[in-house]
Design a protein around this motif. Structure first.
Motif, mmCIF file in Angstrom:
data_model
loop_
_atom_site.group_PDB
_atom_site.id
_atom_site.type_symbol
_atom_site.label_atom_id
_atom_site.label_comp_id
_atom_site.label_asym_id
_atom_site.label_seq_id
_atom_site.Cartn_x
_atom_site.Cartn_y
_atom_site.Cartn_z
ATOM 1 N N HIS A 126 24.497 -15.910 -26.862
ATOM 2 C CA HIS A 126 25.855 -16.445 -26.706
ATOM 3 C C HIS A 126 26.603 -16.456 -28.039
ATOM 4 C CE1 HIS A 126 23.926 -20.169 -28.123
ATOM 5 N NE2 HIS A 126 25.132 -20.602 -28.431
ATOM 6 N N ARG A 127 25.863 -16.633 -29.156
ATOM 7 C CA ARG A 127 26.511 -16.573 -30.464
ATOM 8 C C ARG A 127 26.842 -15.139 -30.840
ATOM 9 N NH1 ARG A 127 22.945 -21.168 -31.336
ATOM 10 N NH2 ARG A 127 24.209 -22.960 -32.024
ATOM 11 N N ARG A 128 25.978 -14.207 -30.455
ATOM 12 C CA ARG A 128 26.250 -12.813 -30.794
ATOM 13 C C ARG A 128 27.423 -12.260 -29.990
ATOM 14 N NH1 ARG A 128 21.285 -10.976 -30.442
ATOM 15 N NH2 ARG A 128 20.831 -11.680 -32.529
ATOM 16 N N LEU A 129 27.659 -12.801 -28.819
ATOM 17 C CA LEU A 129 28.839 -12.397 -28.056
ATOM 18 C C LEU A 129 30.121 -12.819 -28.778
ATOM 19 C CD1 LEU A 129 27.689 -13.220 -24.401
ATOM 20 C CD2 LEU A 129 28.006 -10.956 -25.418
ATOM 21 N N LEU A 130 30.063 -13.975 -29.444
ATOM 22 C CA LEU A 130 31.204 -14.433 -30.222
ATOM 23 C C LEU A 130 31.348 -13.653 -31.519
ATOM 24 C CD1 LEU A 130 30.684 -18.298 -29.840
ATOM 25 C CD2 LEU A 130 32.599 -16.984 -28.904
ATOM 26 N N LEU A 131 30.191 -13.341 -32.145
ATOM 27 C CA LEU A 131 30.185 -12.683 -33.452
ATOM 28 C C LEU A 131 29.015 -11.692 -33.494
ATOM 29 C CD1 LEU A 131 31.620 -12.775 -36.253
ATOM 30 C CD2 LEU A 131 29.839 -14.374 -36.973
ATOM 31 N N PRO A 132 29.251 -10.419 -33.233
ATOM 32 C CA PRO A 132 28.173 -9.429 -33.149
ATOM 33 C C PRO A 132 27.279 -9.358 -34.381
ATOM 34 C CG PRO A 132 30.194 -8.516 -32.267
ATOM 35 C CD PRO A 132 30.565 -9.836 -32.897
ATOM 36 N N SER A 133 27.798 -9.740 -35.556
ATOM 37 C CA SER A 133 26.994 -9.667 -36.776
ATOM 38 C C SER A 133 25.994 -10.816 -36.900
ATOM 39 C CB SER A 133 27.908 -9.666 -38.007
ATOM 40 O OG SER A 133 28.645 -10.883 -38.098
ATOM 41 N N VAL A 154 30.038 -20.522 -33.765
ATOM 42 C CA VAL A 154 28.766 -19.851 -34.032
ATOM 43 C C VAL A 154 27.802 -20.759 -34.794
ATOM 44 C CG1 VAL A 154 27.691 -17.950 -35.306
ATOM 45 C CG2 VAL A 154 29.745 -17.530 -33.935
ATOM 46 N N LEU A 155 28.304 -21.485 -35.782
ATOM 47 C CA LEU A 155 27.424 -22.252 -36.670
ATOM 48 C C LEU A 155 27.119 -23.668 -36.175
ATOM 49 C CD1 LEU A 155 28.918 -21.199 -40.125
ATOM 50 C CD2 LEU A 155 26.726 -20.486 -39.140
ATOM 51 N N ALA A 156 27.944 -24.223 -35.312
ATOM 52 C CA ALA A 156 27.712 -25.594 -34.840
ATOM 53 C C ALA A 156 26.489 -25.645 -33.934
ATOM 54 C CB ALA A 156 28.946 -26.103 -34.084
ATOM 55 N N LEU A 157 25.623 -26.629 -34.166
ATOM 56 C CA LEU A 157 24.462 -26.821 -33.302
ATOM 57 C C LEU A 157 24.907 -27.449 -31.985
ATOM 58 C CD1 LEU A 157 21.783 -28.170 -35.804
ATOM 59 C CD2 LEU A 157 22.194 -25.823 -35.063
ATOM 60 N N ARG A 158 24.373 -26.925 -30.902
ATOM 61 C CA ARG A 158 24.692 -27.466 -29.583
ATOM 62 C C ARG A 158 23.779 -28.653 -29.277
ATOM 63 N NH1 ARG A 158 25.027 -22.654 -25.269
ATOM 64 N NH2 ARG A 158 25.455 -24.498 -23.978
ATOM 65 N N ARG A 159 24.292 -29.589 -28.495
ATOM 66 C CA ARG A 159 23.522 -30.776 -28.123
ATOM 67 C C ARG A 159 23.486 -30.963 -26.607
ATOM 68 N NH1 ARG A 159 26.040 -31.420 -32.905
ATOM 69 N NH2 ARG A 159 25.020 -32.573 -34.573
ATOM 70 N N ASP A 160 23.702 -29.857 -25.873
ATOM 71 C CA ASP A 160 23.777 -29.940 -24.421
ATOM 72 C C ASP A 160 22.743 -29.057 -23.718
ATOM 73 O OD1 ASP A 160 24.819 -27.491 -25.138
ATOM 74 O OD2 ASP A 160 26.639 -27.658 -23.916
#
Length: 377
Positions: A136-143, A330-336
């Motif tokens: 899901h993070r790579r979809l936001l930012l491929p790098s 991308v950098l924020a940790l999820r809590r859900d």
């Protein structure tokens, strides 16, 4: 869903808060009377420690700090902290590398030191990255983490066949379970997000947390109730990193850590900073603006309606606002994450077989024969 399993038993040593930047091993203290499986506060006899008191809230905000005349940030002391006991979360995947190369032996060595000198009999929960956890993070930012490699099953060889081969994950999981450590892995989620979610649940139970990982992403969690402990390869030991250390290193509210990284980027994780599109926008400027506005979103919202800094900074914040918001996502940790902390994990870990199990683990994997690098998925 999460995978979890362990055979574990009772007791809690106190949570120690170090004011020293050097390595501080945990202390094993004897209870005044045996504890049951439920937590009982005020049952540990300790020697007085010269420690820094911190505000009681586990969620730090700017209101939890005061700024001295010389610009230093200090935690505001409001009351004694009533939390008792501690739980360790072990971030497994980063320990499975020596430099950039996968290494089961490296994992065995660091975990041996961790059990012997840091966690002792405190509860430990080991967390693995789930398959496809970065997607899901790579979809936001491929790098994002595009250069990383992971443990995977190597093709058949003369030494190993499909009939007797176990994946690296299974080998590590089995060793941890034998050491009475619950193992958690949630498909589709990185260990960072699973740990962040479980940390929230532990704090609700009145217990403090130590996250064991070299990953700097966890600094966004740090508070008076959440410490980090990081491996130091140059010293061959683990070192505690506390709220006091954070303030001394960055001289800013820990709430600003994530915002600062969103602006400056994270080259290790493949997240480009604003200097790639606005070269004059450096760390000094970012810190100054964040100290004034508190968070990235507050800063961007202010810049959208008024001037917040010099022309080059103002232009960058308005022109690249969505660029920075993407970095935050991308950098924020999820809590859900869909995972639940189990109350039976809050018990003393039986450590009697640690040495035998881990010595055998290191010996069996001395040449890293079970590891094959490949592109991460």
């Amino acid at each position: 869903m999460a995978e979890a399993s362990a055979n574990i038993g009772v007791n809690f040593p106190p949570f120690l808060n170090s004011s020293s930047p050097t390595f501080l091993p945990s202390r094993t203290l004897k209870p005044e009377f045996p504890l049951t499986s439920k937590l009982k506060p005020n049952t540990w006899r300790t020697k007085p420690l010269n420690l820094t008191a911190f505000a009681p809230s586990s969620r730090l905000t700017s209101a939890a700090f005061t700024q001295t005349d010389d610009g230093k940030f200090q935690p505001r002391i409001e009351a004694d902290n009533s939390r008792t006991g501690r739980v360790f979360f072990l971030d497994v995947n980063p320990l499975c590398y020596q430099g950039s190369k996968p290494s089961l032996r490296n994992f065995g060595r660091w975990v041996s030191i961790f059990f012997e000198e840091v966690s002792h009999s405190d509860p430990v929960i080991a967390v693995f990255d789930g398959e496809g956890g970065s997607e899901h993070r790579r979809l936001l930012l491929p790098s994002y983490k595009a250069h990383r490699i992971k443990f995977t099953r190597p093709p058949s060889s003369k030494r190993f066949t499909k009939g007797n081969f176990r994946t690296s994950y299974q080998v590590i999981r089995d060793a941890l379970r034998s050491c009475n450590v619950p193992v958690v892995r949630v498909e589709g989620h990185e260990a960072d997000d699973v740990i962040a979610t479980l940390v929230e649940q532990v704090l609700q139970r009145g217990v403090r947390v130590v996250v064991a990982s070299p990953d700097k992403d966890f600094k966004q969690l740090i508070s008076e109730d959440i410490q980090l402990v990081m491996p130091l390869p140059e010293l061959n030991r683990w070192s505690f990193y506390t709220l006091r250390h954070y303030l001394a290193q960055y001289n800013c509210d820990p709430c600003s850590d994530l915002s600062l990284r969103c602006i400056m980027g994270d080259e290790v994780d493949g997240v480009p900073g604003i200097q790639h599109v606005a070269p004059g926008f450096g760390r000094k400027t970012a810190l100054k603006l964040l100290k004034k506005h508190g968070s990235l979103e507050n800063l961007l919202s202010a810049a959208a309606i008024r001037t917040v800094g010099k022309p080059y900074a103002q232009d960058a914040l308005t022109k690249y606002a969505e660029y920075l918001r993407t970095n935050y996502k991308v950098l924020a940790l999820r809590r859900d994450v869909d995972v639940q902390f189990q109350d039976e994990w809050l018990v003393e870990r039986d450590r009697r077989n640690d040495s035998t199990i881990l010595s055998k683990f290191v010996e069996n994997n001395d040449r890293n024969l079970l590891v094959q690098p490949s592109k991460q998925v």
